[in-house]
Scaffold this motif. Structure first.
Motif, PDB file in Angstrom:
ATOM      1  N   LEU A 265       0.823  -1.203   0.000  1.00 35.22           N
ATOM      2  CA  LEU A 265       0.000   0.000   0.000  1.00 35.22           C
ATOM      3  C   LEU A 265       0.860   1.259   0.000  1.00 35.22           C
ATOM      4  O   LEU A 265       0.564   2.228  -0.698  1.00 35.22           O
ATOM      5  N   SER A 266       1.956   1.247   0.752  1.00 36.45           N
ATOM      6  CA  SER A 266       2.862   2.400   0.781  1.00 36.45           C
ATOM      7  C   SER A 266       3.501   2.621  -0.573  1.00 36.45           C
ATOM      8  O   SER A 266       3.600   3.763  -1.045  1.00 36.45           O
ATOM      9  N   PHE A 267       3.947   1.548  -1.218  1.00 36.93           N
ATOM     10  CA  PHE A 267       4.566   1.682  -2.544  1.00 36.93           C
ATOM     11  C   PHE A 267       3.580   2.265  -3.543  1.00 36.93           C
ATOM     12  O   PHE A 267       3.898   3.208  -4.285  1.00 36.93           O
ATOM     13  N   VAL A 268       2.378   1.731  -3.565  1.00 41.16           N
ATOM     14  CA  VAL A 268       1.375   2.224  -4.505  1.00 41.16           C
ATOM     15  C   VAL A 268       1.036   3.676  -4.206  1.00 41.16           C
ATOM     16  O   VAL A 268       0.941   4.502  -5.115  1.00 41.16           O
ATOM     17  N   SER A 269       0.881   4.011  -2.935  1.00 42.96           N
ATOM     18  CA  SER A 269       0.534   5.387  -2.575  1.00 42.96           C
ATOM     19  C   SER A 269       1.609   6.369  -2.996  1.00 42.96           C
ATOM     20  O   SER A 269       1.332   7.374  -3.642  1.00 42.96           O
TER      21      SER A 269
ATOM     22  N   LYS B 111       2.876  10.205  -9.710  1.00 49.97           N
ATOM     23  CA  LYS B 111       2.216  10.573 -10.966  1.00 49.97           C
ATOM     24  C   LYS B 111       1.464  11.892 -10.828  1.00 49.97           C
ATOM     25  O   LYS B 111       1.390  12.665 -11.770  1.00 49.97           O
ATOM     26  N   ALA B 112       0.917  12.165  -9.657  1.00 49.54           N
ATOM     27  CA  ALA B 112       0.158  13.397  -9.462  1.00 49.54           C
ATOM     28  C   ALA B 112       1.065  14.622  -9.521  1.00 49.54           C
ATOM     29  O   ALA B 112       0.653  15.675 -10.005  1.00 49.54           O
ATOM     30  N   ILE B 113       2.296  14.497  -9.048  1.00 51.08           N
ATOM     31  CA  ILE B 113       3.220  15.636  -9.057  1.00 51.08           C
ATOM     32  C   ILE B 113       3.497  16.082 -10.488  1.00 51.08           C
ATOM     33  O   ILE B 113       3.665  17.275 -10.744  1.00 51.08           O
TER      34      ILE B 113
ATOM     35  N   LEU C  96      -2.613  18.509  -0.478  1.00 54.55           N
ATOM     36  CA  LEU C  96      -3.472  17.323  -0.387  1.00 54.55           C
ATOM     37  C   LEU C  96      -2.845  16.253   0.496  1.00 54.55           C
ATOM     38  O   LEU C  96      -3.548  15.575   1.262  1.00 54.55           O
ATOM     39  N   ILE C  97      -1.529  16.089   0.406  1.00 56.62           N
ATOM     40  CA  ILE C  97      -0.845  15.126   1.285  1.00 56.62           C
ATOM     41  C   ILE C  97      -1.002  15.559   2.740  1.00 56.62           C
ATOM     42  O   ILE C  97      -1.307  14.742   3.624  1.00 56.62           O
ATOM     43  N   GLY C  98      -0.820  16.841   3.006  1.00 60.56           N
ATOM     44  CA  GLY C  98      -0.994  17.352   4.376  1.00 60.56           C
ATOM     45  C   GLY C  98      -2.414  17.154   4.872  1.00 60.56           C
ATOM     46  O   GLY C  98      -2.636  16.789   6.035  1.00 60.56           O
ATOM     47  N   LEU C  99      -3.390  17.386   4.005  1.00 60.93           N
ATOM     48  CA  LEU C  99      -4.781  17.167   4.376  1.00 60.93           C
ATOM     49  C   LEU C  99      -5.025  15.697   4.708  1.00 60.93           C
ATOM     50  O   LEU C  99      -5.711  15.376   5.684  1.00 60.93           O
ATOM     51  N   GLY C 100      -4.453  14.801   3.912  1.00 63.66           N
ATOM     52  CA  GLY C 100      -4.589  13.368   4.187  1.00 63.66           C
ATOM     53  C   GLY C 100      -3.992  12.982   5.531  1.00 63.66           C
ATOM     54  O   GLY C 100      -4.584  12.214   6.296  1.00 63.66           O
ATOM     55  N   VAL C 101      -2.821  13.540   5.845  1.00 59.41           N
ATOM     56  CA  VAL C 101      -2.176  13.258   7.132  1.00 59.41           C
ATOM     57  C   VAL C 101      -3.040  13.782   8.277  1.00 59.41           C
ATOM     58  O   VAL C 101      -3.208  13.109   9.306  1.00 59.41           O
ATOM     59  N   LEU C 102      -3.598  14.982   8.116  1.00 56.88           N
ATOM     60  CA  LEU C 102      -4.479  15.533   9.156  1.00 56.88           C
ATOM     61  C   LEU C 102      -5.725  14.680   9.357  1.00 56.88           C
ATOM     62  O   LEU C 102      -6.158  14.454  10.491  1.00 56.88           O
ATOM     63  N   ILE C 103      -6.310  14.202   8.277  1.00 57.72           N
ATOM     64  CA  ILE C 103      -7.491  13.348   8.393  1.00 57.72           C
ATOM     65  C   ILE C 103      -7.159  12.070   9.144  1.00 57.72           C
ATOM     66  O   ILE C 103      -7.910  11.639  10.021  1.00 57.72           O
TER      67      ILE C 103
END
Length: 99
Positions: free
Chosen positions: A54-58, A65-67, A78-85
């Motif tokens: 899961l970490s590799f895919v993420s 690819k998003a960058i 978005l990464i920061g928002l994910g970490v906060l969630i």
């Protein structure tokens, strides 16, 4: 799914991939539920493999690819928002379980 939507694959191909992933995930869940691993080492090894995959895919597939398609600032936000969630989710679990 994000990579496929950015790549603008045909809708039928997208639905076939979604169906294949759903069936394989459902099959894996059924196999996991039916096989009761009595060994704690076996459970730890399978959990470690799942987290690694899961970490590799993420990180590689989705974020990497998003960058290339979006501004770096938006991706990091978005990464920061994910970490906060995730943090608030874990915090809310600790409130409900009284730890």
């Amino acid at each position: 799914m994000t990579v496929l939507s950015v790549a603008k694959v045909p809708q039928l191909f997208f639905l076939l991939i979604v169906a294949f992933l759903s069936l394989s995930l459902g099959g894996s869940l059924l196999i996991g539920e039916s096989v009761q691993a009595s060994s704690l080492k076996l459970q730890a090894l399978s959990t470690r493999g799942a987290i690694g995959t899961l970490s590799f895919v993420s990180f590689h597939e989705v974020i990497g690819k998003a960058i290339t398609h979006f501004r770096r600032l938006h991706v990091w936000m978005l990464i920061g928002l994910g970490v906060l969630i995730i943090y608030f989710y874990q915090y809310s679990l600790s409130l409900f379980h009284g730890h």
